[in-house]
Design a protein around this motif. Sequence first.
Motif, PDB file in Angstrom:
ATOM      1  N   ARG A   1     -14.860  16.447   5.764  1.00  0.00           N
ATOM      2  CA  ARG A   1     -14.087  17.674   5.532  1.00  0.00           C
ATOM      3  C   ARG A   1     -13.725  17.821   4.058  1.00  0.00           C
ATOM      4  NH1 ARG A   1     -14.889  19.558  10.125  1.00  0.00           N
ATOM      5  NH2 ARG A   1     -13.509  19.142  11.901  1.00  0.00           N
TER       6      ARG A   1
ATOM      7  N   GLY B   1     -18.684  24.616   3.821  1.00  0.00           N
ATOM      8  CA  GLY B   1     -19.621  25.180   2.846  1.00  0.00           C
ATOM      9  C   GLY B   1     -18.880  25.608   1.602  1.00  0.00           C
ATOM     10  N   PRO B   2     -19.566  25.761   0.477  1.00  0.00           N
ATOM     11  CA  PRO B   2     -20.967  25.414   0.236  1.00  0.00           C
ATOM     12  C   PRO B   2     -21.139  23.888   0.174  1.00  0.00           C
ATOM     13  CG  PRO B   2     -19.907  26.118  -1.785  1.00  0.00           C
ATOM     14  CD  PRO B   2     -18.910  26.325  -0.703  1.00  0.00           C
TER      15      PRO B   2
ATOM     16  N   ALA C   1      -7.960  31.954  -3.385  1.00  0.00           N
ATOM     17  CA  ALA C   1      -9.008  31.375  -2.554  1.00  0.00           C
ATOM     18  C   ALA C   1     -10.165  32.346  -2.343  1.00  0.00           C
ATOM     19  CB  ALA C   1      -8.434  30.974  -1.208  1.00  0.00           C
ATOM     20  N   ALA C   2     -11.312  31.750  -2.070  1.00  0.00           N
ATOM     21  CA  ALA C   2     -12.507  32.550  -1.865  1.00  0.00           C
ATOM     22  C   ALA C   2     -12.410  33.296  -0.546  1.00  0.00           C
ATOM     23  CB  ALA C   2     -13.722  31.631  -1.851  1.00  0.00           C
TER      24      ALA C   2
ATOM     25  N   ARG D   1     -13.828  33.619   2.296  1.00  0.00           N
ATOM     26  CA  ARG D   1     -14.795  33.091   3.248  1.00  0.00           C
ATOM     27  C   ARG D   1     -14.162  33.097   4.633  1.00  0.00           C
ATOM     28  NH1 ARG D   1     -19.077  30.046   1.057  1.00  0.00           N
ATOM     29  NH2 ARG D   1     -18.834  29.698  -1.179  1.00  0.00           N
TER      30      ARG D   1
ATOM     31  N   PHE E   1     -10.483  25.680  -3.566  1.00  0.00           N
ATOM     32  CA  PHE E   1     -10.063  27.040  -3.233  1.00  0.00           C
ATOM     33  C   PHE E   1     -11.258  27.931  -2.966  1.00  0.00           C
ATOM     34  CE2 PHE E   1      -5.756  26.170  -5.051  1.00  0.00           C
ATOM     35  CZ  PHE E   1      -5.064  26.555  -3.922  1.00  0.00           C
ATOM     36  N   GLY E   2     -12.398  27.548  -3.546  1.00  0.00           N
ATOM     37  CA  GLY E   2     -13.576  28.370  -3.345  1.00  0.00           C
ATOM     38  C   GLY E   2     -14.354  28.022  -2.096  1.00  0.00           C
ATOM     39  N   LYS E   3     -13.917  27.038  -1.414  1.00  0.00           N
ATOM     40  CA  LYS E   3     -14.728  26.591  -0.281  1.00  0.00           C
ATOM     41  C   LYS E   3     -14.312  27.254   1.025  1.00  0.00           C
ATOM     42  CE  LYS E   3     -16.723  22.833   0.030  1.00  0.00           C
ATOM     43  NZ  LYS E   3     -17.356  21.506   0.043  1.00  0.00           N
ATOM     44  N   GLU E   4     -15.098  26.893   2.036  1.00  0.00           N
ATOM     45  CA  GLU E   4     -14.895  27.462   3.357  1.00  0.00           C
ATOM     46  C   GLU E   4     -13.641  26.873   4.006  1.00  0.00           C
ATOM     47  OE1 GLU E   4     -18.040  27.837   7.045  1.00  0.00           O
ATOM     48  OE2 GLU E   4     -17.964  26.041   5.828  1.00  0.00           O
ATOM     49  N   ARG E   5     -12.958  27.672   4.813  1.00  0.00           N
ATOM     50  CA  ARG E   5     -11.853  27.119   5.612  1.00  0.00           C
ATOM     51  C   ARG E   5     -12.404  26.674   6.951  1.00  0.00           C
ATOM     52  NH1 ARG E   5      -6.772  29.905   4.428  1.00  0.00           N
ATOM     53  NH2 ARG E   5      -7.109  31.203   2.603  1.00  0.00           N
TER      54      ARG E   5
ATOM     55  N   ALA F   1      -9.805  20.949   5.018  1.00  0.00           N
ATOM     56  CA  ALA F   1     -10.942  21.255   4.161  1.00  0.00           C
ATOM     57  C   ALA F   1     -10.619  22.511   3.364  1.00  0.00           C
ATOM     58  CB  ALA F   1     -12.184  21.477   5.008  1.00  0.00           C
TER      59      ALA F   1
ATOM     60  N   PRO G   1      -9.411  25.486   1.024  1.00  0.00           N
ATOM     61  CA  PRO G   1      -8.117  25.869   0.464  1.00  0.00           C
ATOM     62  C   PRO G   1      -6.955  25.094   1.073  1.00  0.00           C
ATOM     63  CG  PRO G   1      -9.409  27.797   0.981  1.00  0.00           C
ATOM     64  CD  PRO G   1     -10.173  26.628   1.511  1.00  0.00           C
ATOM     65  N   ASP G   2      -7.037  24.798   2.389  1.00  0.00           N
ATOM     66  CA  ASP G   2      -5.955  24.030   3.006  1.00  0.00           C
ATOM     67  C   ASP G   2      -5.814  22.679   2.319  1.00  0.00           C
ATOM     68  OD1 ASP G   2      -5.495  26.029   4.816  1.00  0.00           O
ATOM     69  OD2 ASP G   2      -6.864  25.205   6.310  1.00  0.00           O
ATOM     70  N   LEU G   3      -6.957  22.041   2.115  1.00  0.00           N
ATOM     71  CA  LEU G   3      -6.938  20.747   1.442  1.00  0.00           C
ATOM     72  C   LEU G   3      -6.415  20.898   0.020  1.00  0.00           C
ATOM     73  CD1 LEU G   3      -7.627  17.769   1.556  1.00  0.00           C
ATOM     74  CD2 LEU G   3      -9.912  18.325   0.740  1.00  0.00           C
TER      75      LEU G   3
ATOM     76  N   LEU H   1      -4.251  23.002  -1.027  1.00  0.00           N
ATOM     77  CA  LEU H   1      -2.800  23.094  -0.990  1.00  0.00           C
ATOM     78  C   LEU H   1      -2.174  21.716  -0.788  1.00  0.00           C
ATOM     79  CD1 LEU H   1      -2.160  26.313   1.095  1.00  0.00           C
ATOM     80  CD2 LEU H   1      -1.766  25.968  -1.335  1.00  0.00           C
TER      81      LEU H   1
END
Lengths: 496, 224, 161, 677, 315
Positions: free
Chosen positions: C76, C104-105, D556-557, D559, E53-57, E220, E222-224, E226
């Motif tokens: 994760r 992802g990514p 945040a992105a 997504r 922050f750029g990743k998937e939640r 994972a 943005p949660d991570l 934070l």
Amino acid sequence: MITLLAPIIVPVLGALGYVVAGWRRSTAWVSAGSAVLVLATAIATALDVARSGPRTAIAGLLRVDALSAFMLIVIGAVALLATIATPAFLRAEITAGRATARTATRHSVLVQLFLAAMALAVLAANLGVVWVAIEATTIVTAFLVGQRRTRAAVEAAWKYVVICSAGIALALLGTIVLNYAASRAPGGAVGLDLAALAANASMLDSGVTRIAVVLLILGFGTKAGLAPLHAWLPDAHSQAPAPVSALMSGVLLSVAFYAILRVKVIADGALGTGFARTALAVMAIASLLVAASLLLAQRDYKRMLAYSSIEHLGLVALGAAIGGPLALAAVLLHILGHGLAKGVLFLGAGRILQVTGTSRIGDDQGGVRGLAARHPVLAGCVGVGVLALIGLPPFSLFASELGIARAGFAAGMGWVTAAALILVLVIAAVLVGHTSRMLLGTPPDGPGAATTTRHLPWPTAIALVGGLLACATLGVTAGPLSSLLHLAADTLVGAR
Amino acid sequence: MNETLFVQLLDLACGGLLLTAVLVLWRRELVVIIHVFAVQGAALAALVGVLAVHEDSIELGAVAAGVLVLRAGVLPYLLRRALASAGEARRETRPLVNVAASLLTAAVLTLLAYAVSRPLVELAPSGLMSPATQAIPIGLTVVLIGFFVLVTRRRALSQLVGFLLMDNGITAVGFLTTSGVGLIVELGVSLDVLLAVLVLQILTARMRETFGDTDLDELRELRD
Amino acid sequence: MLGLLRKIRRTGRVAEPAPPSPVVDRSAVAAELGGSVQIRHVDAGSCNGCEVEIGSAFGPVYDAERYGARLVASPRHADALVVTGPVTRNMAEPLRRTYEAVPGPKLVVAVGDCARNCGVFAGAYGVAGAVRDVVPVDVEIAGCPPRPEAIVEGLRKLTGR
Amino acid sequence: MSLVAVGLGGALAAGVLTALAAVVVPRRVRSAVAGTGTVVTGGAGVMAGVGAMTGSSLSVALPGLLPLSGVSLTLDALGGLFVAVTGGVAVAAGVYGISYTRSHGLDARGVQVVFPLFVVAMLLVPAAASVGTFLVCWELMALFSLLLVVAEHRHRPEVAQAGRWYAVMTHLGFVAVLIGLLVFVAHAADDSFPALREAGRHLSPGAAGLVFVVTLAGFASKAGILPLHAWLPRAHPEAPSHVSALMSAAMVNPGVYGLVRVGFDLLGGGTLWWWLLVLALGAVSAVYGILQAAMSTDLKRLLGQSTTENMGLVLVGVGAAGVFATSGNRVLAGVALAAALLHVINHAAFKTLLFLAAGSVLHGTGARDLDALGGLRAGMPQTTAAFGLGALAASALPPGTAFVSEWLLLQALIHGLPAPGATGGTAAAIAMPLAVAAVALTAGLAVATFVKAFGVGFLAKPRSAAAGNAHESPPAMLVGMGLAGVACVVLALLPTLVLPAVGTVSGVALGVGDPAVSGAVTVRLAGVAGALSPLMLTLALLAAVVLVVGAVRVVAARRARRAARLWDCGGGPMSARMEYTATSFAEPLQRVFDDVVRPEQDVDVTHHEESRYLVQAVEYRRKVPDRVERRLYEPVLAAVAAWGRAGRRLATGSVHRYLGYGFYTLCAVLILVAVTR
Amino acid sequence: MSALGIVGGVVQPVLIVAGSPLLVGVMRQVRARLEGRAGPGVGQPWRDLRKLFGKERISPRGTSEVFRVAPLVLVATTLVVAVVTPFVTTDSAVDPVADLFAVVALLALGAVTLALAGLDTGTAFGGMGSSREMTILALVEPTLLVSIFALSVRVGSTNLGAIVSATLHDPVRVISPVSLLAAVALIIVIVAETGRLPVDNPSTHLELTMVHEAMVLEYAGPDLALVELASAMRMSVFLGLLANLFLPWGIASTATPIALLVGVLALIIKVGLLGVLLAAGEVFLAKLRLFRVPELLAGSFLLSLLAVAASFFLA
């Protein structure tokens, strides 16, 4: 005059009636009727006494004052409870083959005579007559105790008669010695008239009176179930038929104690309060100790109730030892409350014995368990009765125990009272423990279980619920009875 | 009756009382014990009779007669009947305290009775009743011995005798102190005693029915 | 403690100077990560040779961390999976699930010959295939085992530093 | 007619009428009638209590009741507080009970009749104005609660056992109170409280100390204070849940009330050692209670043990108040007592909520064992929310309910270090830091405990089929929980609504004029530079959350959130058996406090029949016995049992022996009479 | 609510949020250098955050709102603490919250929500992490509060501003045994609370030794981010608290720009220095077994108790 004699004569007539007509459906309620009459005359007497003071009858042989009237009420009330439940009880015994119509007849005759003897005991003006009446109760009840004719019943009856007779013989000796002291009183012979003795108590020779008082207290204490001669009580009360147990435990003990109360007035007058106080306090604590010791590992619920009677008479004795208006009023209230509660409990215990066939308190091996699930009303009454017995409000035993304790601390008997309270606590704990084992939990299956799911006969139910309600009502408010209580207490205090 | 004779006769009767009480303690054959008891009843009656003569009281004389009938006649009769139905067991089996010790105890009890009854004796006025009052300790001793018999004897019948011994002693004390406690009470007491003995006799019979024997130590079913 | 301090002073820096950046063109995904690549290592059936070399790559001498790569404890947290060994039958599904677990990514690096083409284990009955037969692979690092320098170089392609 | 008279009279009438109604109405509507009646009773109680706290008072004498003693009632501000609390709890429990009793087969007459009477008895205890009245109400309360505790005896064998424990211990406490008060009464003109108050001034220190210590034992046992606590974690959980709530939230309070009434009001404050004793008892109980709770895996038992903890904290406050009062610092004493009383209120609120929620769990799953629960948030979201709120309150974390009262308590303790050389200085200097440490340790353990209770019980995955099939409770139960929840929230955010009144009450109890606590939004303390605004704290927290959410939105992105398998290391599906249970959760703490709790562990390894090297099953059992019970109760029980065995020798059945008792006594007495003429 | 307070309330959180990842970067860099490595550079934590922050939640199946809300609460509590605590200015923006107890409780609240999130996942590791975290928290709490007791006794208030001002005006107090003992106790507590060696190893990959990491294994993106940000902020807040409770000099007590600038710089220097010291210290330590940790905490508790005793008897 009539009201004075009625409590004695009515039961005697009842007994005669049973002798003539025998016990059958039509006569089954005669005993209850006689109890009602006794209670009614008792109340009438009480009202009369409260209004216009003590009365005498038959050439001063009978005498009624507030205390006697109160005791009559106790006898009448408990007798009513017991006799209401009697027909159903006897019928069940006959159905179960443990008794015949003859037994029932004899039972009814003896119970009526028993009532008469007790009424005589509280109405007698002469200490000797009191003694005669109390010994008469022993004789009358001997066959009631042995009614079932089983080994245990015969054994109990024997012990009952022998121990009580031996004990009460001491009281006779005491009476004679007291008579001697009275005959040598400086103001001229006093005789055994209770009122005269109480009034002239200060004239009595102290050395002789001491012996007399000791013997009287020991002797009547035997009949009142106080230690050391208490041992007949659990045997007799557990073997007697339920209504008789109720009467014996509920009133007979108190009637015997009534004699001690009378003696105490004389003793206080002659010897100062310390002597009788010490004797009674020692006996009270000893009784409580005995009751606690034997209740702890008790396995029979009828014996448990019997030991609880010892405990309560011990408390009553403690109250008497403390003395003073509050303690004595509390003692009397306690006698009444205990009579009602114990009456209910013995009737309930008798019913439990009939439906389960065992008098063992439930444990892993069997005995009475989970009764509440099968017989909710019966179990409820017994459970509440035990709660009343351990002195929880709203039952009157709470008020009376509180009164005794309060008076005890106020009278400078703090340590004794505290010790008694702790013993009472232990006993309460044990009673609750044993009772909860009988009543609560899931009912067992298989043999020894409460299998008969017959309904509680309605008269029995009325007796149980009525007794508890009466006890609770008394605990909430004594109403008009409270003035009688105080009046009666004053007869015990005022002589000083 | 002159004073000396009165005292002599009184002492004789009292001596009889005490002696019979000790004999009850001593002997083990039940038949003998019942006989001794009857003699004691007679002694008691004699005691009352002496007092009646001394006081010239017809009433007391009647009482004496009653005592004689009851205690030397009716009660021993009842006891004998009970014994007759007792069958084999005619002897007191080993008492809880053996005979020698019992007799020693009786001596101690006598001393106790004397010590205890000192206030009673002292209370007596000099004069008429004084010799009788002097004998009070004997009555008390009989009571105590009776109680002791009750405590130590195993046979139902011996216990019965013990109880009656107590009663005799009490009656003796009663007469020695105040020449009785009034007729009604006296009658009541006698009736009670009679009834009690009757009851006990019936119970003895029942016990034999259910237990087969009357050794009281068999009676141990009711216990904790 | 003082001894340790002295040792630290005497030893100084052991990390070898960084070789020139091997990055020619970063993949779009790698660019998105912006110089920070967290790595979850999956041993899909390796003989542990590659693990030893990965260990050295992250040791003080090669110090892969200085380029922004870091080993983490959970997929994760990871951006890239480093997979070693031929994918055994028992590890095929776990590997797939690990890949699923990565947010992802994400990237996959197959380290060692076994991971690329099953190496000497090719065709063995317990082997399910190479890593790319199970999950998509972005970077492959050859060698049996690959030298730490090669591993560092491979990782630098991801971090772009 | 004053508010108090109407309220108290109304409560009495409503309670008794409800009981009567419950006898006559048919079973169908009985729960509803009894519940509604109880709500009315409770509401009237609240009215009376609030009335008394805001200045009006009531005195009634009914000499005709209770033979030989008479009844007299006086509701003053101190009593009013407790009456109001009890009434409030009764309202929530009453509503809740409507559904709960019906669905648990408790709508037979017994429970429904006794329940309103229980409430009435509890309402009357603080209104008693004489020893007789006090004792009768006290015992009535015990009697009714005992009947309620054993209500479910048919279903679980533990119930009867709990009932026995309860009956004995409560009676023990009663006897202690009785003896103590009667010793007091023996020195007074009569048994009314004014007479006692008068006598209290002239009582010798020895007598006063005796009265205090003996009554303290009784009151402490009612409040579940060590070492007389053993009944509490048995009886409270075994009662039906709405009764548990009433017992744990309301019935423990009379213990505190009695202590304050007797100690401060009647005995007039006493000496330092009394209150140091109270303080020590409180501190030990708090730590021990929460430690037991931390080890506990039974949800309701855990809550019961937490009651011991909270009452311990209250006693710390009361003890500190006494210490301050006896050393002359009346203002600070006011703060400490206010803290204690506020904690009483707070505890009532959140413990009601927690027990009602636990009852709801029992209703929804039939299970109480945390090790068999889990995942309830899916099936019973409202209950989960309620329990969560309660757990937050109980952990004394902001913005929870207990935070404010514990903060107040700590403020009082921290400012309790007097200037060196002041009277009682050394004792206070030793006691206060230890008290703070105890409170702090308690707070920390409470956090761990309630994280366990909530996290293991309601979050994660169901650990049993019952927990998996959990369903939400019927509306009445939810409303009951909702009421308690609202009370919790209000008390948490705006303690200032009640605090001034509480401050006044404590001032009155201590004989100080000024209220110790004031403030509309911010709690301000008299004489102490301390201020706290729970409302502002909460608002700040909310603002921060909003800010963070906004910031994350911006940063945040965009997504989509993806649902994924739990990370199970790639292996097979993670089963509930792999989860941490309540037992395992508590294991580290249990190890840390090994020496205190002395757990009993047992590992059974069953080998395969064919070979010892193959293990068939490994069984691990852990039991955390109550050590106080082991050390204190078991020897006593063993001694009593030995006494019972020895006592049986008194009655061997031998008639000779029985006669011998009399004969020997006769001889002895005669000798005595002869010798002592 | 003074102007100074408002300025502080704006400046402090900004400073903490921006600076705390850098602090973590500095600490990692210090460690790397001491270990002979080159290190990823001070900015690496920020790079990590930006990437996260750029990743998937990801929402693991079976988790609830608790799991999703926990990071927010964690950051929010720390943020509130950053606003109210006197880091840069002696006045607080929300004075009635600037209580030492409240601050401690807020920080504990954050830890609790994270522990609940760990339990919420229902994984073995989540449960393990939160169990351990709660154990440590329960043991840390008494030390923390008693240390506060020691510090606030001499001031007579638990208001942070009051304590800081008092120390500012009476510098001699700092070298008293009370301060020393309390400081040592607090340092140990801070080490435990922020999950540093020897209590917890922030860079471990071994599940069995994890405390903090084990709870957040499921987070994972943005949660991570934070969670990571929050733990960095907690570190800064604790160090800032430590610094200003014992060495408050440089803090702005007036709202002038110079004073504020000095305040900011002072904070950066103090916290940076403490961070460097902490990181350097870690090099010399190995992680304690979990069940040895209570011994350490008991020791710190004793120190704090001694501090209180000293504050009374040596005053």
